[in-house]
Every structure is written in structure tokens, then in C-alpha cells.
Motif scaffolding. Sequence first.
Motif, short mmCIF file in Angstrom:
data_model
loop_
_atom_site.label_atom_id
_atom_site.label_comp_id
_atom_site.label_asym_id
_atom_site.label_seq_id
_atom_site.Cartn_x
_atom_site.Cartn_y
_atom_site.Cartn_z
N ILE A 73 0.82 -1.19 -0.19
CA ILE A 73 -0.06 0.11 -0.09
C ILE A 73 1.00 1.22 -0.04
O ILE A 73 1.80 1.24 0.94
N LYS A 74 0.51 2.17 -1.03
CA LYS A 74 1.44 3.28 -1.03
C LYS A 74 1.13 4.33 0.57
O LYS A 74 -0.11 4.33 0.73
N ILE A 75 1.85 4.75 1.01
CA ILE A 75 1.89 5.57 2.15
C ILE A 75 0.81 6.63 2.03
O ILE A 75 -0.12 7.04 2.46
N ASP A 76 0.83 7.29 0.78
CA ASP A 76 -0.01 8.34 0.47
C ASP A 76 -1.58 8.01 0.24
O ASP A 76 -2.30 8.92 0.48
N LEU A 77 -1.73 6.75 0.25
CA LEU A 77 -3.02 6.53 -0.13
C LEU A 77 -3.78 5.76 1.17
O LEU A 77 -4.94 5.27 1.10
N LEU A 78 -2.91 5.80 2.14
CA LEU A 78 -3.55 5.25 3.50
C LEU A 78 -4.55 6.27 4.13
O LEU A 78 -4.13 7.47 3.79
N ILE A 79 -5.63 5.90 4.51
CA ILE A 79 -6.57 6.73 5.24
C ILE A 79 -6.61 6.44 6.70
O ILE A 79 -6.67 7.55 7.41
N GLU A 80 -6.65 5.31 6.93
CA GLU A 80 -6.84 5.28 8.38
C GLU A 80 -6.00 3.75 8.88
O GLU A 80 -5.68 2.88 7.99
N VAL A 81 -5.40 3.77 10.22
CA VAL A 81 -4.71 2.53 10.69
C VAL A 81 -5.25 2.47 12.21
O VAL A 81 -5.29 3.41 12.84
N ASP A 82 -6.09 1.38 12.19
CA ASP A 82 -6.65 0.81 13.58
C ASP A 82 -7.66 2.30 13.88
O ASP A 82 -7.78 2.39 15.28
N GLY A 83 -8.28 2.79 13.06
CA GLY A 83 -9.34 3.70 13.41
C GLY A 83 -8.82 5.04 13.45
O GLY A 83 -9.60 6.19 13.49
N HIS A 84 -7.44 5.39 13.44
CA HIS A 84 -6.91 6.67 13.58
C HIS A 84 -6.62 7.27 12.11
O HIS A 84 -6.03 6.72 11.23
N ILE A 85 -7.31 8.37 11.66
CA ILE A 85 -7.11 9.08 10.60
C ILE A 85 -5.81 9.61 10.33
O ILE A 85 -5.22 10.18 11.23
N ILE A 86 -5.47 9.47 8.94
CA ILE A 86 -4.00 9.75 8.71
C ILE A 86 -3.86 11.11 8.07
O ILE A 86 -4.75 11.28 7.15
N ASP A 87 -3.32 12.01 8.50
CA ASP A 87 -3.40 13.39 7.98
C ASP A 87 -2.20 13.64 7.13
O ASP A 87 -0.95 13.65 7.64
N HIS A 88 -2.23 13.50 5.89
CA HIS A 88 -1.27 13.51 4.88
C HIS A 88 -0.67 15.03 4.48
O HIS A 88 0.21 15.44 3.96
N THR A 89 -1.28 15.81 5.04
CA THR A 89 -1.20 17.68 4.82
C THR A 89 -0.21 17.96 5.99
O THR A 89 0.19 19.10 5.81
N ASN A 90 0.05 17.57 6.94
CA ASN A 90 0.99 17.87 8.10
C ASN A 90 0.42 19.00 8.70
O ASN A 90 0.99 20.12 8.92
N GLY A 91 -0.98 19.31 8.65
CA GLY A 91 -1.60 20.25 9.16
C GLY A 91 -1.60 21.66 8.40
O GLY A 91 -2.02 22.54 8.98
N GLU A 92 -1.14 21.45 6.92
CA GLU A 92 -1.50 22.71 6.19
C GLU A 92 -2.38 23.24 6.14
O GLU A 92 -2.69 24.32 5.65
N TYR A 93 -3.49 22.31 5.96
CA TYR A 93 -4.92 23.07 5.66
C TYR A 93 -5.78 22.89 7.05
O TYR A 93 -6.81 23.03 7.02
N ALA A 94 -5.13 22.83 8.07
CA ALA A 94 -5.94 22.88 9.31
C ALA A 94 -6.54 24.33 9.69
O ALA A 94 -5.92 25.46 9.34
N THR A 95 -7.75 24.27 10.21
CA THR A 95 -8.62 25.63 10.46
C THR A 95 -7.96 26.06 11.62
O THR A 95 -7.84 25.53 12.71
N THR A 96 -7.97 27.39 11.81
CA THR A 96 -7.63 27.85 13.18
C THR A 96 -8.87 28.54 13.92
O THR A 96 -9.80 28.90 13.16
N ARG A 97 -8.85 28.38 15.11
CA ARG A 97 -10.02 29.18 15.88
C ARG A 97 -9.98 30.57 15.91
O ARG A 97 -8.93 31.26 16.08
N ILE A 98 -11.18 31.03 15.66
CA ILE A 98 -11.20 32.80 15.71
C ILE A 98 -11.76 33.03 17.11
O ILE A 98 -12.74 32.55 17.49
#
Length: 98
Positions: A73-98
Motif C-alpha cells: 500500500i502506498k503511504i500516500d493512499l492510507l486513510i486510517e490505521v486502527d481507526g486513526h485518521i492519517i493527516d497527509h497534509t501535516n496540518g497545512e490545511y488545518a483551520t484556526t479558531r477565531i
Amino acid sequence: MAWLRADDSRGQPSIHSVKYRKLDHTIGYKARVSKSFRHLPGASKFKGDLKEAHEFLFVNHDEPSDSKKHFRIKIDLLIEVDGHIIDHTNGEYATTRI
């Protein structure tokens, strides 16, 4: 990916579930997989260095024991491991609280 261990404290393969995106964009799921010990780095042109190979080599434990299928399985195609969602963006698109 620290929780994706090769073995447990008794030396048995550590079993995980994985959800991934297939190349045809459908979702795949395998309930019982472990890292492969059969194909070590360098064997059958499999590169163990994740920086070069960008993929994991697994064994599907739900297949019959005489034909345990090894699959990649290509690492970039992994979505979840043991129910933990994998974030491939490294927080790049994370929203900030206002």
C-alpha cells in the motif's frame, strides 16, 4: 505511524486494520494485517527505506493460511490505521479558531 509496530511483546506479529484508497479511487479495507517479515529490504527489489519506497508491505491474515497474500500500500493512499485518521497534509490545511 509509530503505532504500526512490527511485533508485540511476545514476538508475535502485531495485527492492525487499514483503510486505504485504491488506484481506481475506491476505498479498500483490510481488518487483520501485519507488516511482512518474509520480504525484507533488498529482497525481490523491495526497498525497506520508506523515503525511497513510499509504501508498506503487509500480510493479510484474513486469507487462508496456505496463501497469506503479501500486498503493498502506498503511504500516500492510507486513510486510517486502527481507526486513526492519517493527516497527509501535516496540518497545512488545518483551520484556526477565531
